[in-house]
Structures are given as C-alpha cells and as structure tokens.
Design a protein around this motif. Sequence first.
Motif, PDB file in Angstrom:
ATOM      1  N   PRO A 135     -59.231  87.890 -76.500  1.00  0.00           N
ATOM      2  CA  PRO A 135     -59.019  87.784 -75.053  1.00  0.00           C
ATOM      3  C   PRO A 135     -57.664  88.282 -74.558  1.00  0.00           C
ATOM      4  N   THR A 136     -56.636  88.293 -75.405  1.00  0.00           N
ATOM      5  CA  THR A 136     -55.312  88.704 -74.899  1.00  0.00           C
ATOM      6  C   THR A 136     -54.629  89.641 -75.888  1.00  0.00           C
TER       7      THR A 136
ATOM      8  N   GLN D  11     -84.188  74.887 -87.583  1.00  0.00           N
ATOM      9  CA  GLN D  11     -83.535  76.164 -87.871  1.00  0.00           C
ATOM     10  C   GLN D  11     -83.585  77.136 -86.687  1.00  0.00           C
ATOM     11  N   PHE D  12     -84.426  76.832 -85.731  1.00  0.00           N
ATOM     12  CA  PHE D  12     -84.554  77.731 -84.574  1.00  0.00           C
ATOM     13  C   PHE D  12     -83.494  77.445 -83.504  1.00  0.00           C
ATOM     14  N   GLU D  13     -82.772  76.351 -83.652  1.00  0.00           N
ATOM     15  CA  GLU D  13     -81.750  76.011 -82.658  1.00  0.00           C
ATOM     16  C   GLU D  13     -80.597  77.009 -82.742  1.00  0.00           C
ATOM     17  N   ARG D  14     -80.121  77.446 -81.606  1.00  0.00           N
ATOM     18  CA  ARG D  14     -79.000  78.379 -81.520  1.00  0.00           C
ATOM     19  C   ARG D  14     -77.954  77.798 -80.585  1.00  0.00           C
ATOM     20  N   GLU D  15     -76.696  78.021 -80.883  1.00  0.00           N
ATOM     21  CA  GLU D  15     -75.618  77.530 -80.034  1.00  0.00           C
ATOM     22  C   GLU D  15     -74.801  78.703 -79.527  1.00  0.00           C
ATOM     23  N   THR D  16     -74.512  78.750 -78.238  1.00  0.00           N
ATOM     24  CA  THR D  16     -73.493  79.665 -77.752  1.00  0.00           C
ATOM     25  C   THR D  16     -72.182  78.890 -77.733  1.00  0.00           C
ATOM     26  N   VAL D  17     -71.242  79.359 -78.527  1.00  0.00           N
ATOM     27  CA  VAL D  17     -69.926  78.706 -78.611  1.00  0.00           C
ATOM     28  C   VAL D  17     -68.908  79.673 -78.009  1.00  0.00           C
ATOM     29  N   PHE D  18     -68.189  79.220 -77.005  1.00  0.00           N
ATOM     30  CA  PHE D  18     -67.259  80.142 -76.340  1.00  0.00           C
ATOM     31  C   PHE D  18     -66.017  80.412 -77.185  1.00  0.00           C
ATOM     32  N   LEU D  19     -65.471  81.606 -77.014  1.00  0.00           N
ATOM     33  CA  LEU D  19     -64.275  82.026 -77.731  1.00  0.00           C
ATOM     34  C   LEU D  19     -63.137  81.042 -77.500  1.00  0.00           C
ATOM     35  N   PRO D  20     -62.330  80.797 -78.545  1.00  0.00           N
ATOM     36  CA  PRO D  20     -61.107  80.010 -78.350  1.00  0.00           C
ATOM     37  C   PRO D  20     -60.189  80.737 -77.362  1.00  0.00           C
ATOM     38  N   PRO D 125     -82.053  64.833 -54.969  1.00  0.00           N
ATOM     39  CA  PRO D 125     -81.480  66.185 -54.959  1.00  0.00           C
ATOM     40  C   PRO D 125     -81.237  66.663 -56.391  1.00  0.00           C
ATOM     41  N   SER D 126     -81.144  67.966 -56.548  1.00  0.00           N
ATOM     42  CA  SER D 126     -80.757  68.463 -57.869  1.00  0.00           C
ATOM     43  C   SER D 126     -79.790  69.636 -57.747  1.00  0.00           C
ATOM     44  N   PHE D 127     -79.094  69.917 -58.841  1.00  0.00           N
ATOM     45  CA  PHE D 127     -78.081  70.970 -58.900  1.00  0.00           C
ATOM     46  C   PHE D 127     -78.381  71.869 -60.088  1.00  0.00           C
ATOM     47  N   ASP D 128     -78.034  73.142 -59.955  1.00  0.00           N
ATOM     48  CA  ASP D 128     -78.084  73.947 -61.172  1.00  0.00           C
ATOM     49  C   ASP D 128     -76.650  74.252 -61.598  1.00  0.00           C
ATOM     50  N   GLY D 129     -76.505  74.722 -62.803  1.00  0.00           N
ATOM     51  CA  GLY D 129     -75.167  74.957 -63.329  1.00  0.00           C
ATOM     52  C   GLY D 129     -75.130  76.213 -64.159  1.00  0.00           C
ATOM     53  N   ARG D 130     -73.962  76.779 -64.266  1.00  0.00           N
ATOM     54  CA  ARG D 130     -73.747  77.941 -65.124  1.00  0.00           C
ATOM     55  C   ARG D 130     -72.326  77.863 -65.632  1.00  0.00           C
ATOM     56  N   ILE D 131     -72.045  78.622 -66.674  1.00  0.00           N
ATOM     57  CA  ILE D 131     -70.700  78.623 -67.219  1.00  0.00           C
ATOM     58  C   ILE D 131     -70.246  80.068 -67.355  1.00  0.00           C
ATOM     59  N   VAL D 132     -69.002  80.324 -66.956  1.00  0.00           N
ATOM     60  CA  VAL D 132     -68.448  81.669 -67.037  1.00  0.00           C
ATOM     61  C   VAL D 132     -67.122  81.583 -67.787  1.00  0.00           C
ATOM     62  N   CYS D 133     -66.879  82.577 -68.618  1.00  0.00           N
ATOM     63  CA  CYS D 133     -65.699  82.596 -69.482  1.00  0.00           C
ATOM     64  C   CYS D 133     -64.695  83.619 -68.949  1.00  0.00           C
ATOM     65  N   TYR D 134     -63.465  83.192 -68.718  1.00  0.00           N
ATOM     66  CA  TYR D 134     -62.422  84.099 -68.240  1.00  0.00           C
ATOM     67  C   TYR D 134     -61.317  84.206 -69.289  1.00  0.00           C
ATOM     68  N   PRO D 135     -60.970  85.452 -69.675  1.00  0.00           N
ATOM     69  CA  PRO D 135     -60.063  85.622 -70.808  1.00  0.00           C
ATOM     70  C   PRO D 135     -58.608  85.271 -70.533  1.00  0.00           C
ATOM     71  N   THR D 136     -58.163  85.354 -69.287  1.00  0.00           N
ATOM     72  CA  THR D 136     -56.743  85.088 -69.034  1.00  0.00           C
ATOM     73  C   THR D 136     -56.567  84.200 -67.811  1.00  0.00           C
ATOM     74  N   GLU D 137     -55.373  83.612 -67.729  1.00  0.00           N
ATOM     75  CA  GLU D 137     -55.041  82.749 -66.592  1.00  0.00           C
ATOM     76  C   GLU D 137     -55.071  83.546 -65.294  1.00  0.00           C
ATOM     77  N   ALA D 138     -54.637  84.805 -65.356  1.00  0.00           N
ATOM     78  CA  ALA D 138     -54.587  85.628 -64.139  1.00  0.00           C
ATOM     79  C   ALA D 138     -55.995  85.825 -63.566  1.00  0.00           C
ATOM     80  N   ILE D 139     -56.953  86.049 -64.445  1.00  0.00           N
ATOM     81  CA  ILE D 139     -58.322  86.274 -63.973  1.00  0.00           C
ATOM     82  C   ILE D 139     -58.944  84.952 -63.514  1.00  0.00           C
ATOM     83  N   LEU D 140     -58.610  83.873 -64.179  1.00  0.00           N
ATOM     84  CA  LEU D 140     -59.066  82.554 -63.719  1.00  0.00           C
ATOM     85  C   LEU D 140     -58.555  82.299 -62.303  1.00  0.00           C
TER      86      LEU D 140
END
Lengths: 259, 259, 259, 259
Positions: A135-136, D11-20, D125-140
Amino acid sequence: MAKSKYEYVKQFERETVFLPHTWLVVRIDGQGFHRFTATHDFEKPNDLRALELMNRCARGVFDQVGGICFAYGESDEYSFVVHENSQYFNRREAKLVSSIVSLFTSLYVFYWPTVFPDRQLKYPPSFDGRIVCYPTEAILRDYLAWRQVDCHINNLYNTCFWTLVQSGKSTVDAERELMGTLSADKNEMLFTKFGINYNKLPSIFRKGSIIVRDYVEEEHTDKATGEIRKKRKMRTVVVHEDIIKNKFWEQRPHILGKK
Amino acid sequence: MAKSKYEYVKQFERETVFLPHTWLVVRIDGQGFHRFTATHDFEKPNDLRALELMNRCARGVFDQVGGICFAYGESDEYSFVVHENSQYFNRREAKLVSSIVSLFTSLYVFYWPTVFPDRQLKYPPSFDGRIVCYPTEAILRDYLAWRQVDCHINNLYNTCFWTLVQSGKSTVDAERELMGTLSADKNEMLFTKFGINYNKLPSIFRKGSIIVRDYVEEEHTDKATGEIRKKRKMRTVVVHEDIIKNKFWEQRPHILGKK
Amino acid sequence: MAKSKYEYVKQFERETVFLPHTWLVVRIDGQGFHRFTATHDFEKPNDLRALELMNRCARGVFDQVGGICFAYGESDEYSFVVHENSQYFNRREAKLVSSIVSLFTSLYVFYWPTVFPDRQLKYPPSFDGRIVCYPTEAILRDYLAWRQVDCHINNLYNTCFWTLVQSGKSTVDAERELMGTLSADKNEMLFTKFGINYNKLPSIFRKGSIIVRDYVEEEHTDKATGEIRKKRKMRTVVVHEDIIKNKFWEQRPHILGKK
Amino acid sequence: MAKSKYEYVKQFERETVFLPHTWLVVRIDGQGFHRFTATHDFEKPNDLRALELMNRCARGVFDQVGGICFAYGESDEYSFVVHENSQYFNRREAKLVSSIVSLFTSLYVFYWPTVFPDRQLKYPPSFDGRIVCYPTEAILRDYLAWRQVDCHINNLYNTCFWTLVQSGKSTVDAERELMGTLSADKNEMLFTKFGINYNKLPSIFRKGSIIVRDYVEEEHTDKATGEIRKKRKMRTVVVHEDIIKNKFWEQRPHILGKK
C-alpha cells in the motif's frame, strides 16, 4: 452454427484488479533450479554468466512491459515493481503475472546460446510468478530491503560453504562447520582461513542486481563542428548498489516519484 | 543482520485458492501473434508446422504439470483442463497459471529450431494466461464446445479469405465478398468456385487439437517365444475429433471420471 | 463545490460476485448468545419460544429477500440457500450477506415483544453472517446434512446434560458423566434413568427447522354455491423433518429444481 | 452418527482478509428508506430525531466493535473507519461487515421507542453494508471529504426543495426551479426569497455527524477537600465540524495516528 449457445461460459471469467495507488511487485522464481543449475554445471557459489543472463532477461521485461519502474534480482529470482500510478493491463493480476513470467522465460531460452555459446540447454527451464500488493512506498522499500538482505545472507553463506568444499571438506562437514555461525564469524573465517575479504567480492554477488531508468552522460559529436559534447540521457541501466539505506533513492527521486 | 525486521512484508501475500470439486481451465494465448506470424512467414490460412509446435509444447505441459486431464488447442491458443479432484499446487491460481504459461513458452522457444530448422526465431514470443473455474462437468463441456465452435468458424472464414486472396483478390475485396455470408454460403463458394470440399480438409485445421491420455494398442515382442502380442497401454495422444457431441466422451469415460 | 475532485475514491470499491450456476449459502449466527440466552433466561436445553422467534425472523427473510429457495435453522443459527439460478443482487457477496443479516436482526428485535410479552429485551442482540459457495446440488445437500447432524448431536448432548443437571447433578459432574459416551449410550441413559424416549421429543428440537415453499391444501368456500372446496396452494411453510435422506427432496422436486 | 462424512463441506469456506496497514471503511445504508421515511412521517428536509437515532446507533457500534477510530454519518448512511493497525476480526471482510450492519440495525429497532415515543415502528427497517479498503491516510481523508461534500450538496438542494414546497409550490415546480442552479444561486434564493441564511442552519444538517474519541474536560469533586477540579478525559463524542480542511485533524492527531 449456434455460437451463442455456448458463449455464456464467458460469464464465469473473473478478474482480480489491484487497487489504484498501490505498489505491485511481480516476483518470478526458477522452478526446480537446484536440478537445473546442477545439470548445466553452473559455477558455485555464483555463476557470473547465469546472473548476466537473468539480468538480460529482466532488462527485456523492464523495457517491454509497461508500468515497471524498478527491478531487483538475485540468484534465480527477480522482482519487478509496477509503479503505483501505472494503469498497464488495467492492473489485472492474471495479465501482469502471466505476461511477465512468459516473456522472461522466452528471453531466457532465446538468449541462452548467446550467453552460453559453449553449453547446450539440455531441457527447457520454467519460472513461477506471483504478485503482491504494497500500500505505501515505505512498505515497498521494506520489501526490497528484505530481498537484498536475503541476497546478502545467502551469498555470505554460500561463499563460505563452497570455499570450504573447494578446500577439500565434504558438504556435510562444511554444513556442520557453518551451523550457528553469525555474519561476523563467517567474514572472519573467510579472511583468516582463506584470505578472502568478503566486502571486496564483486557487488553483483553481494548486492544483487538493480534495473532502473537513470540519467547517463553520453558523448555526442556535433556534426557541424566535430566537437564532442556530453549530454545527460535517460537510459535503462543495471547497477549493484545498496537499496536498503536512503542514499540510492535520494539520488534518484524520479524512480518512485509520481508519474 | 536484522532479517526479521523486514520479513513482515510476507504478510501482504494473498493466494486465490479455487474451490474443491470444480473444473479449472488455464487458457494461454499468443501475445501479438498477428505480428509474430507475419514476421516468421507462417503459411495462411494454417501453418501446419506452427500447429505442430503448439501441440508439442502443450503435450510437454500436459505431461509435466500435475492434475491436467485434457487439453484443447487451436491457432495460437491452448486450454488446459485441471481435473475437479486435482490438488496440484493446492489449486492456487498464481502457481497454476504462471507455471503453465512459463513452461509452454519455454518449450516453444526450445523446440522452435527442431520444428523450423530453416527459419530463425527473430524475437522471443510470449503468451498470456488466465484461469477460469467451472462448477460442473456439463458447463466444462460447454466451454470446450465453445472453443471448438470458435475454431470451426475462424477456420472456415480464413480458408475462404485466403483462397480468395490467393486467387488474385485484394484483401479488401475478399473481406467484402465474405461479409454477411453464412456457413452454408462459404462451403458452397469453396466448392463451386475452387473445387474445395471443406469437410475433406485436414481435421487438425477444422477441429483443432485434443490432448488426452488414452488406451493405445502396442505390439510387444515376447522375449521368450519371439511372438508379437498386442497390449493396451495408456498413452498421451493428440487427436483431432469432434468434442461437442457425446460420442468422444462416451468412448473415453476415464478422462473426466472421478480420480 | 468540487464534488468531482473526491469522487475518484469510488474506484477503490471492489465486488465479490459469485459464479453463475452455483449454490450460495448465507449462514448467520448469534454473536455472544451464551451470554444473551443467560441474561434473558432461555429455557434449557431448548427454549421453544426462542426457536419460534428465530423461525419467524427467518421466514421474514425468506419471503422478502429474492432468490432464497430453502432455509434451515437450529439453535441461534440459520442457513439461507440462494438458488443456483438466482440473479438477485447480481450475486454480489456484500449485498447478500449484509441484507440478510440486517433484516434478520431487525425482525428479531421487532418481534421480540410479540413472542416474549413477559420478558424485556435487556440489550440489542447481533448476528454475524458469512456466505459459502457450493458448486453442485449434491454438495449443497451434504452441507445441509452437516447442519442437521450438528443439530442432532448438540441436542442429544444438551438434553442429557440438562436432564442430569435438573436431576441434581452439578454441571461439572454432568459433563464428566457424558464424556466419551456414544449416541446409543445417551439414548439409553435418558430412557433407563429418566424414562425419556428421545425419539418422542418434539421434532423441532431433534431435527431443527426447515423453511420452504410447498403445496398446501386450503379450503375455499365457493361464493355461489356455499360449497367448501379444497385447493392446492403454494405457501411458505416451516417443517421439522429429515433432510439427510432423499425422501424429503423427492417429495418436493420444485425446491432445488431449475427456475 | 457419521459427523465427519459431511464435514468436508467446510473446505468450501473462503475468507477475504484485508491487507495489513490499510484503512478500511464499512459504509452502511438504509434499504428502501424513501418508503421508510414516508411511512414514518419523517420531517423534511431533515428529521432531527431520526438523525439523533442514527448517531445513537453509530455510537453503539463505535464503542462495541473493535478497531473503529472514526465514524461519519449523514442522512440514512454511516461510514465506520477501521484503523490501519487494527487486527480486529483478523481484518476478515464478512465478519466486519456483518457484525457492524447487524449491531447497527439491532440498535436502531431497540432505541426507536426511546427516540420516537410517540411514533410506532410500523415495519422493521434494514441496512446494507459494504467495505472499502484505502491504502493511505491521504486517500482515506479524500473519502471522508467525498461524503461530507455529498452531505452538503444534498442538504442544500433538499433545503431549497422543501422550502419551495412548503411555500406552496408543487414538487414538480420546485424541481424545475432548482434545475441547473449552482450552490451560490441556491444560497441566494434561500436568503432573498425566504430570509434563510443557509450557513446559520444547524451544523448537524450541513456538516453531518462525526464520532471520535476526544479529550473532554470534566469536573470532579475532590472527595477530601470538596474542591472542584477539571480533568481531561478521553470520551466518545459526536460533533458536526468540517473534516475536509486540515484543522480538524491537526487538532486531533491521535485519531489516525499509529496505535
């Protein structure tokens, strides 16, 4: 002919597209090179021509595949850094990995007779590849430092090991003698026992190889006056320097800078 | 030397591991082969030796890389089917794609002088690769049918196009003449204008190439009696048959069967 | 106001889209329900009203979220099967998981006072969710069998454990007594020591809960004649049957059949 | 009971693990809130109690889910920032998204009667959710600016629209009147036609809501002396300030700083 009937299978294609503004490293590695180097009589601990062949292939990749701003190689591996601003192949994983590994392999077989005119290629070598996203710039620098430290550790060990073996030890004895030794011990052993000053060995062995575009002074003859003038040109160059400390990068801010 | 300090960068490595019990297809494609075939004077519409070189490389991949049960090639592309039960490379995407594309490329350059002793390789060719996952055998069969239909459509078109060109038409006129024609029209044209029965053309052009392991009758001389006996052996073979209909598969239930 | 200046951040959004023609299972699980059931005095080993609340919520999800053809619940978990032909939410992972887990949670808090008029909700419960992709109907059936076997094993154990505790044993002694026992031992113990025939216990405890759309006979009064007629209608129903053997599925081929 | 026979389905379970070392944003959004706000008579253009309910739920999520260092809300959406150094849930996508969206929804239904004692919740009521990954503080920071600009643009438009409607215009006429107007035009219209100074409207409407941990001065009575002393304590607070410029962040370096 009902072409359309089967075309739905394209819907199963998936693309991994890397995040914008991140650094990508494509690292390729020789597959089964233990056997390959033995079969082809590579010199130990380092075969200079084999390293030059690696560098020649990496340079070809560097110049032909878009977006690469830096490459680092040691032994039978090479890392290609795709700049964070590159949009080449739209940052698609499969395209980047497969193109780089394929071109590198092609160049390796293609240039073999030039580099080893006296040694026939006995079977076709292959490389695997992977891509990692950093990332950096700071973490990318740590990645590159990791590889150069790896080069140093392996080379120091291998230099000691093969020096011992060439002095008459069995491989088992050489291994035993090196077990548990620190860097300082190994340097000391090379110097006192064999008169080898490790730090004087060729930097291509100790530091690995770096490919970058850099400013080079070239001489041009002015056609009108016949005068020889020096001009700074941007050229692809291969160097063997320390990339762990800041100096290398401070002298070449254009490498990782915004494009 | 603080190796550990940098080793954290390994945490950024990610693996795409394909679901168990699914069929994987690795498809490789020549990069820039329009230019490559022109530079190397490939015969039009089909260069038999070029196809044989492709088959030779594919066969090498088929025999060396684990888990591949079927391969199909046409023109400058090849599809390798990894069996749903294969655990080779733990079903990791990057390993599968990069190993196959690298070995294929290596074989291509390696065997070039054998296949084209009279024609020098002018620059190193490269291939890209991708992997697609198909959940069932039925959909995999549709994928393979899609490629064979593609082979047929392209070959029929190219046969007409180059026959027209070789008969004196300009490429623009040939293209215009074929615009909007159906398969039946093209067959008709080849037959009436040029006396070519399309269905009699070599099946390697019309059907593409299939690599499988299959039972082959081989003759063995009994050392004791000198008698010649036939034995059924499993061998890697290259064939050029219809794989859209069921017959091919019904005759070879071992190809896609449980391993 | 330079809106566009910041909109580039949308480029970082990534979607996981599941393969067509595969079965998706969204499984939700109560978070920290050990504490939640203790705080809210759930009956042991099973609280019938708590299970009915789970079923009510699951039924709401089943009826409101598109593409769900089957649901199975036990304890504080529920699995929702999205049909292999469903295109709901374009098979996007985040939408499917978050919508189902959010609606389920909302319904749980919403219906609490109806199901537990005498017991106040002391703090808001939450659930987590995950989605798993199964390539074939056979493997999906194995998944569902896995959950129903899990339900059986847990319920048999818990029934023994709480019967022992209610008979005066400490929880430590009850645990020790059950250690290493087989199903047959547990059935025997319940019968001989406590006169409980495990197979006569309510099937909602032993089999869990299944939600499907099924044909139901309903009586309609003919407005003209006043006659009562039976009509078969498709309705959402909750049943507690064996889903491991084939019978359940053979009787209801429409559930997993092509849509 | 052959539990193991079916357990292979795990064995079919998959995980998306975000970058450190990347910033994660979980954004939740009300589903069908157009209808929800109409059914529940929310005030236009802003219902203060509805916003306070959103903030209360977000605060609950902020305090209960690990790793969240910042939250920003406007209208029926909320963004939760997971710190780049957080290892909560091992950075697994499904766990993060589903836990946050479930807890938020649960709190929404749970607190509804407290915030709206006079208005019954008509459906869940209900809500949907999503997750987005930003590589730097500036982009966040650019992401957060994007949301606050969105809040401003929507609120200015809605304020004009509903002021026009409340002054007697039809919704169609109000829409037409606003078409093509710039921010300056809208400010001008509010001021000259209706005497409204937009910049004096409550900042919760204009700036949205921000949740952070911040230093707050609290008064403590010294038990021994009875003296009142001020102490700086770290508390979760909700504020409505500009987060586009640097000032907010310079005053609170602990928010995005290394943990």
